[in-house]
Design a protein around this motif. Structure first.
Motif, PDB file in Angstrom:
ATOM      1  N   TYR A  79     -39.668  35.917  58.235  1.00  0.00           N
ATOM      2  CA  TYR A  79     -40.491  36.233  56.828  1.00  0.00           C
ATOM      3  C   TYR A  79     -40.134  37.619  56.432  1.00  0.00           C
ATOM      4  O   TYR A  79     -39.862  37.849  55.349  1.00  0.00           O
ATOM      5  CB  TYR A  79     -41.957  35.934  56.991  1.00  0.00           C
ATOM      6  CG  TYR A  79     -42.713  36.326  55.792  1.00  0.00           C
ATOM      7  CD1 TYR A  79     -42.878  35.439  54.721  1.00  0.00           C
ATOM      8  CD2 TYR A  79     -43.448  37.661  55.652  1.00  0.00           C
ATOM      9  CE1 TYR A  79     -43.488  35.586  53.283  1.00  0.00           C
ATOM     10  CE2 TYR A  79     -44.139  37.921  54.379  1.00  0.00           C
ATOM     11  CZ  TYR A  79     -44.266  36.938  53.387  1.00  0.00           C
ATOM     12  OH  TYR A  79     -44.826  37.224  52.109  1.00  0.00           O
ATOM     13  N   VAL A  80     -40.367  38.393  57.578  1.00  0.00           N
ATOM     14  CA  VAL A  80     -40.214  39.957  57.006  1.00  0.00           C
ATOM     15  C   VAL A  80     -38.549  40.200  56.799  1.00  0.00           C
ATOM     16  O   VAL A  80     -38.196  40.974  55.875  1.00  0.00           O
ATOM     17  CB  VAL A  80     -40.777  40.855  57.995  1.00  0.00           C
ATOM     18  CG1 VAL A  80     -40.205  42.313  58.045  1.00  0.00           C
ATOM     19  CG2 VAL A  80     -42.148  40.722  58.251  1.00  0.00           C
ATOM     20  N   LEU A  81     -37.726  39.691  57.699  1.00  0.00           N
ATOM     21  CA  LEU A  81     -36.299  39.898  57.745  1.00  0.00           C
ATOM     22  C   LEU A  81     -35.831  39.371  56.327  1.00  0.00           C
ATOM     23  O   LEU A  81     -34.743  40.011  55.767  1.00  0.00           O
ATOM     24  CB  LEU A  81     -35.633  39.373  58.826  1.00  0.00           C
ATOM     25  CG  LEU A  81     -35.632  40.052  60.196  1.00  0.00           C
ATOM     26  CD1 LEU A  81     -35.350  39.179  61.320  1.00  0.00           C
ATOM     27  CD2 LEU A  81     -35.352  41.296  60.249  1.00  0.00           C
ATOM     28  N   GLY A  82     -36.230  38.193  56.022  1.00  0.00           N
ATOM     29  CA  GLY A  82     -35.739  37.578  54.861  1.00  0.00           C
ATOM     30  C   GLY A  82     -36.183  38.421  53.487  1.00  0.00           C
ATOM     31  O   GLY A  82     -35.225  38.357  52.570  1.00  0.00           O
ATOM     32  N   GLY A  83     -37.299  38.910  53.710  1.00  0.00           N
ATOM     33  CA  GLY A  83     -37.690  39.886  52.546  1.00  0.00           C
ATOM     34  C   GLY A  83     -37.157  40.924  52.384  1.00  0.00           C
ATOM     35  O   GLY A  83     -36.448  41.375  51.145  1.00  0.00           O
ATOM     36  N   ILE A  84     -36.727  41.698  53.539  1.00  0.00           N
ATOM     37  CA  ILE A  84     -35.862  42.941  53.484  1.00  0.00           C
ATOM     38  C   ILE A  84     -34.497  42.749  53.113  1.00  0.00           C
ATOM     39  O   ILE A  84     -33.886  43.580  52.161  1.00  0.00           O
ATOM     40  CB  ILE A  84     -35.934  43.596  54.927  1.00  0.00           C
ATOM     41  CG1 ILE A  84     -37.328  43.979  55.252  1.00  0.00           C
ATOM     42  CG2 ILE A  84     -34.829  44.745  55.148  1.00  0.00           C
ATOM     43  CD1 ILE A  84     -37.860  45.112  54.488  1.00  0.00           C
ATOM     44  N   ALA A  85     -33.928  41.591  53.571  1.00  0.00           N
ATOM     45  CA  ALA A  85     -32.497  41.348  53.107  1.00  0.00           C
ATOM     46  C   ALA A  85     -32.352  41.008  51.492  1.00  0.00           C
ATOM     47  O   ALA A  85     -31.694  41.405  50.945  1.00  0.00           O
ATOM     48  CB  ALA A  85     -32.129  40.098  53.768  1.00  0.00           C
ATOM     49  N   ALA A  86     -33.297  40.220  51.143  1.00  0.00           N
ATOM     50  CA  ALA A  86     -33.447  39.743  49.755  1.00  0.00           C
ATOM     51  C   ALA A  86     -33.594  41.174  48.853  1.00  0.00           C
ATOM     52  O   ALA A  86     -32.979  41.325  47.751  1.00  0.00           O
ATOM     53  CB  ALA A  86     -34.555  39.014  49.321  1.00  0.00           C
ATOM     54  N   ALA A  87     -34.694  42.125  49.372  1.00  0.00           N
ATOM     55  CA  ALA A  87     -35.001  43.217  48.584  1.00  0.00           C
ATOM     56  C   ALA A  87     -33.577  44.115  48.470  1.00  0.00           C
ATOM     57  O   ALA A  87     -33.397  44.662  47.448  1.00  0.00           O
ATOM     58  CB  ALA A  87     -36.111  44.091  49.144  1.00  0.00           C
ATOM     59  N   LYS A  88     -33.038  44.310  49.648  1.00  0.00           N
ATOM     60  CA  LYS A  88     -31.641  45.254  49.558  1.00  0.00           C
ATOM     61  C   LYS A  88     -30.400  44.815  48.828  1.00  0.00           C
ATOM     62  O   LYS A  88     -29.844  45.434  48.155  1.00  0.00           O
ATOM     63  CB  LYS A  88     -31.272  45.397  51.115  1.00  0.00           C
ATOM     64  CG  LYS A  88     -32.073  46.149  52.078  1.00  0.00           C
ATOM     65  CD  LYS A  88     -31.291  46.323  53.295  1.00  0.00           C
ATOM     66  CE  LYS A  88     -30.347  47.130  53.249  1.00  0.00           C
ATOM     67  NZ  LYS A  88     -29.701  47.425  54.772  1.00  0.00           N
ATOM     68  N   GLU A  89     -30.383  43.362  48.784  1.00  0.00           N
ATOM     69  CA  GLU A  89     -29.460  42.800  48.108  1.00  0.00           C
ATOM     70  C   GLU A  89     -29.783  43.111  46.467  1.00  0.00           C
ATOM     71  O   GLU A  89     -28.899  42.906  45.676  1.00  0.00           O
ATOM     72  CB  GLU A  89     -29.501  41.072  48.084  1.00  0.00           C
ATOM     73  CG  GLU A  89     -28.521  40.322  47.394  1.00  0.00           C
ATOM     74  CD  GLU A  89     -28.391  38.781  47.669  1.00  0.00           C
ATOM     75  OE1 GLU A  89     -28.314  38.121  46.768  1.00  0.00           O
ATOM     76  OE2 GLU A  89     -28.721  38.791  48.796  1.00  0.00           O
ATOM     77  N   LYS A  90     -30.920  43.080  46.103  1.00  0.00           N
ATOM     78  CA  LYS A  90     -31.291  43.486  44.594  1.00  0.00           C
ATOM     79  C   LYS A  90     -31.424  44.975  44.159  1.00  0.00           C
ATOM     80  O   LYS A  90     -31.622  45.532  43.287  1.00  0.00           O
ATOM     81  CB  LYS A  90     -32.759  42.828  44.498  1.00  0.00           C
ATOM     82  CG  LYS A  90     -32.870  41.381  44.433  1.00  0.00           C
ATOM     83  CD  LYS A  90     -31.864  40.515  43.570  1.00  0.00           C
ATOM     84  CE  LYS A  90     -31.844  39.159  43.897  1.00  0.00           C
ATOM     85  NZ  LYS A  90     -31.042  38.293  42.983  1.00  0.00           N
ATOM     86  N   GLY A  91     -30.934  45.877  45.402  1.00  0.00           N
ATOM     87  CA  GLY A  91     -30.864  47.321  45.147  1.00  0.00           C
ATOM     88  C   GLY A  91     -32.408  47.821  45.354  1.00  0.00           C
ATOM     89  O   GLY A  91     -32.353  48.875  44.727  1.00  0.00           O
ATOM     90  N   ILE A  92     -33.289  47.208  46.124  1.00  0.00           N
ATOM     91  CA  ILE A  92     -34.408  47.936  46.302  1.00  0.00           C
ATOM     92  C   ILE A  92     -34.833  48.492  47.472  1.00  0.00           C
ATOM     93  O   ILE A  92     -34.234  48.102  48.630  1.00  0.00           O
ATOM     94  CB  ILE A  92     -35.636  46.823  46.094  1.00  0.00           C
ATOM     95  CG1 ILE A  92     -35.657  46.102  44.598  1.00  0.00           C
ATOM     96  CG2 ILE A  92     -36.931  47.286  46.549  1.00  0.00           C
ATOM     97  CD1 ILE A  92     -36.529  44.864  44.662  1.00  0.00           C
ATOM     98  N   LEU A  93     -35.127  49.813  47.686  1.00  0.00           N
ATOM     99  CA  LEU A  93     -34.999  50.438  48.903  1.00  0.00           C
ATOM    100  C   LEU A  93     -36.175  50.033  49.803  1.00  0.00           C
ATOM    101  O   LEU A  93     -37.281  49.487  49.263  1.00  0.00           O
ATOM    102  CB  LEU A  93     -35.638  52.012  48.597  1.00  0.00           C
ATOM    103  CG  LEU A  93     -35.663  52.792  49.874  1.00  0.00           C
ATOM    104  CD1 LEU A  93     -34.148  53.576  50.164  1.00  0.00           C
ATOM    105  CD2 LEU A  93     -36.408  54.268  49.780  1.00  0.00           C
ATOM    106  N   THR A  94     -35.754  49.735  51.140  1.00  0.00           N
ATOM    107  CA  THR A  94     -36.583  49.145  52.290  1.00  0.00           C
ATOM    108  C   THR A  94     -36.865  50.090  53.173  1.00  0.00           C
ATOM    109  O   THR A  94     -36.012  50.852  53.713  1.00  0.00           O
ATOM    110  CB  THR A  94     -35.796  48.000  52.799  1.00  0.00           C
ATOM    111  OG1 THR A  94     -34.638  48.229  53.272  1.00  0.00           O
ATOM    112  CG2 THR A  94     -35.314  46.946  51.566  1.00  0.00           C
ATOM    113  N   ALA A  95     -37.737  49.775  53.941  1.00  0.00           N
ATOM    114  CA  ALA A  95     -38.118  50.615  55.134  1.00  0.00           C
ATOM    115  C   ALA A  95     -38.879  49.403  56.343  1.00  0.00           C
ATOM    116  O   ALA A  95     -39.076  48.413  55.743  1.00  0.00           O
ATOM    117  CB  ALA A  95     -39.390  51.610  55.159  1.00  0.00           C
TER     118      ALA A  95
END
Length: 269
Positions: free
Chosen positions: A144-160
């Motif tokens: 769940y977390v990895l999928g959310g991080i990957a999708a956010a990065k793909e949309k240009g959103i900073l992740t931690a």
């Protein structure tokens, strides 16, 4: 997996069922004492995250936590305490958990294994490029977390990513990895223990430092806290007494007049 999953390595203690209560607690406390030192090691990474959040909050950005199980609940706990403590709107710091609100109290079977659901959960809040997504997963492998991080990065959103396994998939995927190595758990694999404690410490540091940086604290006081009960009204009154040098009744009247400690201090100085 090509890394050592430290959270699953054997405990430093064995034959736990043969110990008396005092010995169990003493040994558990010995392990807990290692947590703060582990968090201290990642202060540079937490600093980077807080400074980035400070810049983005000035542009209207928000902080989103995503997690499952204990990690998800800790994110929700941290987010839920921001409005009453610092007077910020609920939508500025948001905690999301695999399985939705039901999972806050009860485990939702297989919810954490869904790699697709985190992004719809984030999109429900109209997430955008000013925001920051922080994934929390002791294992560093929660789908769940990895999928959310990957999708956010793909949309240009900073992740931690906050994880207790250095070199984990989450650490590699996040723009700002925060890898807190607390060592093996007291009960092998039970990451609600030292790992969870370390996550709580890190989350406290992230949002408290952020709120200080954006002006929600004055001196060392929570001058923007919401006056939602008698205890907080009394605390706010005493802050005004100290800040303005007035007696209790005057301070209480000023608090009621202005609605917050900060507004009272700003108006009456």
């Amino acid at each position: 997996m090509n890394y050592i999953k430290i959270t699953e390595t054997p405990s430093n203690h064995d034959n736990l069922e043969q110990l008396d209560t005092a010995s169990i607690l003493q040994k558990m406390n010995e392990e807990d004492q290692k947590v703060a030192a582990a968090v201290a090691e990642v202060i540079p990474q937490i600093t980077k995250l807080v400074d980035t959040l400070t810049e983005r909050f000035a542009r209207g950005g928000r902080l989103f936590y995503i997690g499952a199980g204990t990690s998800g609940r800790l994110g929700i706990l941290d987010a839920s305490e921001i409005p009453p403590t610092f007077g910020m709107p609920h939508e500025r710091v948001v905690g999301l958990i695999a399985g939705g609100d039901t999972a806050i109290r009860k485990a939702v079977e297989n919810a954490e294994d869904d790699t697709q659901q985190a992004w719809p959960d984030l999109m429900a809040h109209d997430i955008n490029s000013n925001d920051v997504v922080v994934g929390i997963a002791a294992s560093g492998t929660t789908p769940y977390v990895l999928g959310g991080i990957a999708a956010a990065k793909e949309k240009g959103i900073l992740t931690a990513g906050i994880t207790n396994n250095p070199g984990s998939p989450l650490a590699k995927a996040a723009d700002i990895p925060i890898e807190i190595n607390v060592g093996p758990e007291f009960v092998t694999g039970s990451t609600r223990m030292k790992s969870g404690t370390s996550q709580k410490l890190a989350l406290n540091m992230i949002t408290t430092a952020l709120m200080i940086r954006i002006g929600r604290v004055k001196g060392n006081k929570m001058v923007n806290m919401q006056m939602t009960n008698t205890k907080l009204v009394d605390r706010g009154t005493r802050y005004i007494m100290e800040g303005l040098g007035v007696d209790y009744s005057v301070a209480e009247a000023l608090l009621k007049k202005h609605g917050s400690v900060k507004k009272a201090l700003d108006a009456e100085r």
